[in-house]
Every structure is written in C-alpha cells, then in structure tokens.
Scaffold this motif. Sequence first.
Motif, PDB file in Angstrom:
ATOM      1  N   ARG A   1       5.357   4.752  11.387  1.00 60.28           N
ATOM      2  CA  ARG A   1       4.356   5.457  10.580  1.00 60.28           C
ATOM      3  C   ARG A   1       3.046   5.618  11.343  1.00 60.28           C
ATOM      4  O   ARG A   1       2.399   6.668  11.276  1.00 60.28           O
ATOM      5  CB  ARG A   1       4.121   4.711   9.266  1.00 60.28           C
ATOM      6  N   VAL A   2       2.662   4.565  12.069  1.00 59.17           N
ATOM      7  CA  VAL A   2       1.429   4.635  12.864  1.00 59.17           C
ATOM      8  C   VAL A   2       1.564   5.697  13.949  1.00 59.17           C
ATOM      9  O   VAL A   2       0.643   6.495  14.187  1.00 59.17           O
ATOM     10  CB  VAL A   2       1.107   3.260  13.472  1.00 59.17           C
TER      11      VAL A   2
ATOM     12  N   LEU B   1      -5.163   2.259  12.277  1.00 61.43           N
ATOM     13  CA  LEU B   1      -4.196   2.968  11.442  1.00 61.43           C
ATOM     14  C   LEU B   1      -3.309   1.993  10.672  1.00 61.43           C
ATOM     15  O   LEU B   1      -2.976   2.230   9.509  1.00 61.43           O
ATOM     16  CB  LEU B   1      -3.344   3.898  12.310  1.00 61.43           C
ATOM     17  N   THR B   2      -2.946   0.885  11.312  1.00 53.61           N
ATOM     18  CA  THR B   2      -2.108  -0.118  10.648  1.00 53.61           C
ATOM     19  C   THR B   2      -2.829  -0.704   9.444  1.00 53.61           C
ATOM     20  O   THR B   2      -2.245  -0.866   8.362  1.00 53.61           O
ATOM     21  CB  THR B   2      -1.738  -1.250  11.626  1.00 53.61           C
TER      22      THR B   2
ATOM     23  N   MET C   1      -6.753   7.531   9.113  1.00 57.44           N
ATOM     24  CA  MET C   1      -6.794   6.338   8.265  1.00 57.44           C
ATOM     25  C   MET C   1      -6.737   6.717   6.783  1.00 57.44           C
ATOM     26  O   MET C   1      -6.123   6.026   5.969  1.00 57.44           O
ATOM     27  CB  MET C   1      -8.046   5.524   8.575  1.00 57.44           C
TER      28      MET C   1
ATOM     29  N   GLU D   1       6.394   0.287  10.088  1.00 62.48           N
ATOM     30  CA  GLU D   1       4.971   0.586  10.189  1.00 62.48           C
ATOM     31  C   GLU D   1       4.639   1.164  11.556  1.00 62.48           C
ATOM     32  O   GLU D   1       3.793   2.057  11.671  1.00 62.48           O
ATOM     33  CB  GLU D   1       4.145  -0.673   9.935  1.00 62.48           C
TER      34      GLU D   1
ATOM     35  N   LEU E   1       1.265   9.120  12.312  1.00 60.99           N
ATOM     36  CA  LEU E   1      -0.121   9.415  11.946  1.00 60.99           C
ATOM     37  C   LEU E   1      -0.940   9.789  13.170  1.00 60.99           C
ATOM     38  O   LEU E   1      -1.725  10.743  13.143  1.00 60.99           O
ATOM     39  CB  LEU E   1      -0.751   8.204  11.243  1.00 60.99           C
TER      40      LEU E   1
ATOM     41  N   ALA F   1      -3.238   7.797   5.963  1.00 61.31           N
ATOM     42  CA  ALA F   1      -2.365   6.623   5.880  1.00 61.31           C
ATOM     43  C   ALA F   1      -2.286   6.094   4.452  1.00 61.31           C
ATOM     44  O   ALA F   1      -1.297   5.468   4.067  1.00 61.31           O
ATOM     45  CB  ALA F   1      -2.866   5.530   6.821  1.00 61.31           C
ATOM     46  N   GLN F   2      -3.331   6.346   3.675  1.00 61.44           N
ATOM     47  CA  GLN F   2      -3.367   5.881   2.287  1.00 61.44           C
ATOM     48  C   GLN F   2      -2.679   6.855   1.325  1.00 61.44           C
ATOM     49  O   GLN F   2      -2.642   6.637   0.122  1.00 61.44           O
ATOM     50  CB  GLN F   2      -4.820   5.646   1.875  1.00 61.44           C
ATOM     51  N   GLU F   3      -2.159   7.948   1.900  1.00 60.09           N
ATOM     52  CA  GLU F   3      -1.395   8.944   1.144  1.00 60.09           C
ATOM     53  C   GLU F   3      -2.147   9.483  -0.071  1.00 60.09           C
ATOM     54  O   GLU F   3      -1.656   9.468  -1.209  1.00 60.09           O
ATOM     55  CB  GLU F   3      -0.049   8.350   0.709  1.00 60.09           C
TER      56      GLU F   3
ATOM     57  N   LEU G   1      -2.730   1.617   6.343  1.00 62.13           N
ATOM     58  CA  LEU G   1      -1.471   2.012   5.713  1.00 62.13           C
ATOM     59  C   LEU G   1      -1.425   1.607   4.249  1.00 62.13           C
ATOM     60  O   LEU G   1      -1.852   0.512   3.884  1.00 62.13           O
ATOM     61  CB  LEU G   1      -0.288   1.387   6.443  1.00 62.13           C
TER      62      LEU G   1
END
Length: 251
Positions: free
Chosen positions: A125-126, A102-103, A158, A122, A129, A161-163, A106
């Motif tokens: 955020r992880v 996941l990191t 994943m 981060e 997610l 995470a890239q929005e 991002l």
Amino acid sequence: MSALLEVSGVSKTFDGFKAINNLSFSVNEPELRAIIGPNGAGKTTFMDLVTGKTRPDSGEIRYGELSRDLTKLSEARIAQAGIGRKFQKPTVFEDQTVSENLTMALKATRNPVTVLTKRPDESDRVADLAARVGLSDTLEQRAGILSHGQKQWLEIGMLLAQEPRLLLVDEPAAGMTSAERERTTAMLVEAAKTRAVVVIEHDMEFVRRLNCRVTVLHEGSVLAEGSLDHVCADPRVIDVYLGRPEEAADA
C-alpha cells in the motif's frame, strides 16, 4: 453523481465581521471542485466549518448518505467520517522517511508500538501511494530534505492513505515550479475520479488546468458558479476579484 456535501444557509461572524453569510452550495461524489475568490471571501472559514475547527452561528452542513450534520460532530469524528484536509503549508514528519510518513498515515487500527512496523500488505500500500504521488524514488529519504513540492505531494499521499471521501486542499500550487504544478494537477484530477476533491486556489492557470466546476465566493456567499470561462466572464466576478484590463494597465 450524488451530493456528498450539502452546505445550507450557513453563517459565521467573528467580532462583528461576517466571514460566511448564508452560504449554500453542494459538492458531488465523485467531483473535482475549485473555490476561488478575493482575500476575505470566506474560503478558509468554509474549510474550518466543514472540518469542525469552527462552528457556524446558523445553518447546516450535511454529509454522506445518512446526511449527518457536521456542525454537531467533533473534529476527530469528522475526520473519521472520511473528510481530509490539506493546509497550504505542508505538515509532514520531517525526521521520518517518506515510507514511514505514509505508513503512519495508513487507515488502520494502530498503536504506538506497531505504528512504524510495516506488514507485507502495508508495504504494498505504501509503494502504491508513493507511486500515486510521484515519490517512488524517495521512499527511504528523510521527509525534511524533500523539495517544497515533494512535501506537498507527501502530505497529499498521507491524506489519501486515510481513504477520505472528501478531500479539502488549500492552495496546493503555492510555491511550486511549473513542472510541479503540472504533476499536482494530474494528481488531483486522478484522486477526484473516486472521491470529492475541493481545491482552494488563487492561481488561475492552475485552476484552468483542473478543468472543473468553479465556485466563486465573495463576502461569505456564492457569487458565481460554473466553468472557469463562465465565471471569468461574469461582470460581478471581474469587478470584485479579477479586475478589468484597463484597471490593470493603470495600476
């Protein structure tokens, strides 16, 4: 809702076979959309065209407020514009932990030295997610030991995470248990509250759970569109995809 993706008169031929035939339809933002149809209907080719893996012979694919024509952009530029794709077979870094996967995904400017070094923001955020895709209890587990369904969820995480503004998901229910399919449904419904999510799926029960607009493709064109009940009652859809009850009994 406003149209995020506009497919207009798109055609694509491979060695004389017309995989996409004057295809036109739109996807709003936010929206959850399911695409169904028989094998060879053009579902995967549609995703290939949107993500730039394949170029159309004719037509336009417009995206976003600036109405950019995706057929003129590279795969990398399309991904950067906010379009994410999940293939049927999950693709994760199996030797890395869930947290590390996941990191690495991002959305941020990263370099090889810092890619596995989490800053405090981060880490938050992880954790968020992981909670969104039901993997909070597996953050320190190596991705390779996850179940098939969990790997699917990790890949969805994943991508989130890239929005992305548009998320394309290919047969997410394949190979999942009933409980996993139920959780995946909730995950996609939640994701579609803030973005466009397009799901290709053969499992009609899974599509019913999504409770969304359905587009039926056949021979590279839109055959029918509407609620699942509406398209399933269409005689053309029954003939080319669902089959009639008496035919199933005779098979």
